[in-house]
Motif scaffolding. Structure first.
Motif, PDB file in Angstrom:
ATOM      1  N   SER A 145       6.350  14.956  37.982  1.00  0.00           N
ATOM      2  CA  SER A 145       7.055  15.637  36.891  1.00  0.00           C
ATOM      3  C   SER A 145       6.894  14.838  35.609  1.00  0.00           C
ATOM      4  O   SER A 145       6.578  13.656  35.621  1.00  0.00           O
ATOM      5  CB  SER A 145       8.535  15.815  37.228  1.00  0.00           C
ATOM      6  N   LYS A 149       8.844  22.322  45.000  1.00  0.00           N
ATOM      7  CA  LYS A 149       8.146  23.244  44.085  1.00  0.00           C
ATOM      8  C   LYS A 149       8.948  23.467  42.801  1.00  0.00           C
ATOM      9  O   LYS A 149       8.384  23.820  41.771  1.00  0.00           O
ATOM     10  CB  LYS A 149       7.891  24.571  44.778  1.00  0.00           C
ATOM     11  N   ALA A 187       6.687  15.150  44.126  1.00  0.00           N
ATOM     12  CA  ALA A 187       6.984  16.116  43.064  1.00  0.00           C
ATOM     13  C   ALA A 187       7.731  15.440  41.924  1.00  0.00           C
ATOM     14  O   ALA A 187       7.471  15.712  40.744  1.00  0.00           O
ATOM     15  CB  ALA A 187       7.801  17.279  43.629  1.00  0.00           C
ATOM     16  N   SER A 210       8.019  21.545  39.403  1.00  0.00           N
ATOM     17  CA  SER A 210       7.003  22.070  38.486  1.00  0.00           C
ATOM     18  C   SER A 210       7.328  23.477  37.993  1.00  0.00           C
ATOM     19  O   SER A 210       6.784  23.920  36.990  1.00  0.00           O
ATOM     20  CB  SER A 210       5.625  22.061  39.165  1.00  0.00           C
ATOM     21  N   ASP A 211       8.206  24.185  38.703  1.00  0.00           N
ATOM     22  CA  ASP A 211       8.565  25.540  38.296  1.00  0.00           C
ATOM     23  C   ASP A 211      10.066  25.766  38.498  1.00  0.00           C
ATOM     24  O   ASP A 211      10.484  26.379  39.480  1.00  0.00           O
ATOM     25  CB  ASP A 211       7.758  26.566  39.104  1.00  0.00           C
TER      26      ASP A 211
END
Length: 103
Positions: free
Chosen positions: A34, A65, A30, A68-69
């Motif tokens: 990014s 997670k 992740a 990304s959010d």
């Protein structure tokens, strides 16, 4: 404080169980995915090593997670459940350790 965290990190690294291959490096993947300029392979690998010590596999799945959010993190932070509060506390400790070790 930094020295204490580093010592604690090193001490616990000897007793940690290795994640299953399918679950390995969720935070690292992740981080690399990014769009942050500081997300180098070396730094993301370091952050993953800290995550392996400070967060459970389930925590890592949730936290990965947030790359990304980030709004999901804010929602958890504002939640009033004891479970979410505990995860937020672990996440805060993880962030402090990662900053101290990986910067």
């Amino acid at each position: 404080m930094k020295q204490f965290l580093l010592i604690a990190f090193c001490a616990t690294s000897l007793t940690a169980a290795a994640p299953l291959p399918s679950e390995a490096a969720q935070i690292k993947r992740a981080c690399l995915a990014s769009d942050r300029s500081a997300a180098t392979r070396q730094r993301c690998s370091c952050i993953q090593r800290v995550a392996d010590q400070a967060l459970t596999r389930t925590d890592q799945k949730t936290v990965s997670k947030w790359f990304s959010d980030p709004h999901q993190a804010q929602e958890l932070k504002m939640s009033q459940t004891a479970r979410d509060d505990a995860l937020w506390d672990r996440y805060q400790a993880f962030g402090q350790m990662a900053k101290a070790i990986c910067s």
